[in-house]
Design an enzyme around this catalytic site. Structure first.
Site: not given
Ligand SMILES: [Zn+2]
Length: 281
Positions: A2-3, A55, A265
């Site tokens: 998640p950002e 985060k 990624r």
């Protein structure tokens, strides 16, 4: 992964739903949490506030107790009215914090711990974070210095290093570098201070646009359409992320994708809009 903007939005949604309310029920599948709840019950405490650091999502209770959660890949927080049907299966539930009006449920959250405010401030997870793009106090010069200290990394890897800048995930990494017109596999050492400054401000602008846009909140606290192109068309929300082989929105060249780093990624970029300088890896 998640950002930072989705954590920020989750925190804001939970803040609206929970702040100032009294806990009527606490439930968790984590023994580390229920042990604390047994010794110093959550029930009856007030939720002072909910906020985000990078985060990490932080829920602050009265009596000097903070719940820190990290969503990693698949975690999310939802809010429901009592008795409302959950949108995820019960076995995905990790934490429930209920008040008279709202039930906040964490699903598949892999990281959760209680701490006092002082212990939280000292914990490596929080103390080690770089400047947070989404806070008022964000210090771009400090972020640039921390990126410069990672000269041997590619800029794509350095932007994901939460100890350099907190908040950027895989989507914003690719989108930011497209907007700044920097090739993702350029070594940080090969980038000028001006270019790093351009990258940092592009990241801040893109992420902040997304937290403003979704101010309406909603039941689902954590996912939401993310836009970097400024276009309303849902199929044109992002510049490069997830668009391998499709034409660049600026020049028509097919978008490239490469997996890299310890978690493989994906990075997306346009070879023409983001030409690699001498330092490309
Ligand atoms: Zn292009």
């Amino acid at each position: 992964m998640p950002e930072g903007d989705s954590i920020f939005r989750a925190a804001r949604t939970l803040q609206r739903a929970l702040a100032g309310r009294t806990v009527t029920r606490f439930e968790s599948v984590f023994p580390r949490l229920t042990r604390i709840d047994t010794d110093a019950p959550l029930r009856g405490r007030t939720i002072d506030r909910v906020d985000a650091r990078g985060k990490h999502l932080l829920i602050w209770f009265s009596g000097d107790l903070v719940l820190r959660t990290h969503m990693r890949m698949h975690g999310s927080w939802h809010i429901y009215r009592p008795g409302e049907r959950w949108q995820r299966p019960h076995h995905d539930m990790r934490i429930v914090i209920a008040t008279a009006a709202i039930e906040a449920v964490a699903f598949n959250v892999p990281v959760a711990e209680f701490a006092t405010a002082a212990a939280l401030a000292r914990s490596p997870a929080i103390a080690g974070l770089g400047p947070d793009l989404l806070t008022e106090a964000f210090d771009p010069d400090e972020a640039i210095r921390r990126l410069e200290a990672r000269g041997d990394l590619s800029i794509a890897e350095a932007l994901l290093d939460q100890t350099a800048i907190a908040g950027i995930g895989n989507i914003y990494k690719s989108e930011t570098l497209f907007v700044a017109r920097v090739h993702p596999f350029t070594r940080v050492a090969a980038l000028s201070r001006d270019t790093l400054s351009r990258i940092v401000s592009a990241a801040a602008i893109l992420m902040r646009a997304n937290i403003r846009e979704s101010a309406a909140g909603g039941i689902l606290a954590y996912s939401g359409p993310r836009r970097t192109t400024g276009r309303a068309d849902p199929s044109a929300r992002l510049w490069v992320y997830g668009r391998a082989g499709k034409p660049c929105r600026r020049c028509g060249t097919p978008i490239q994708r490469r997996r890299h780093g310890p978690h493989a990624r994906s990075t997306y970029w346009c070879e023409r809009c983001q030409p690699g300088p001498g330092g490309t890896m």
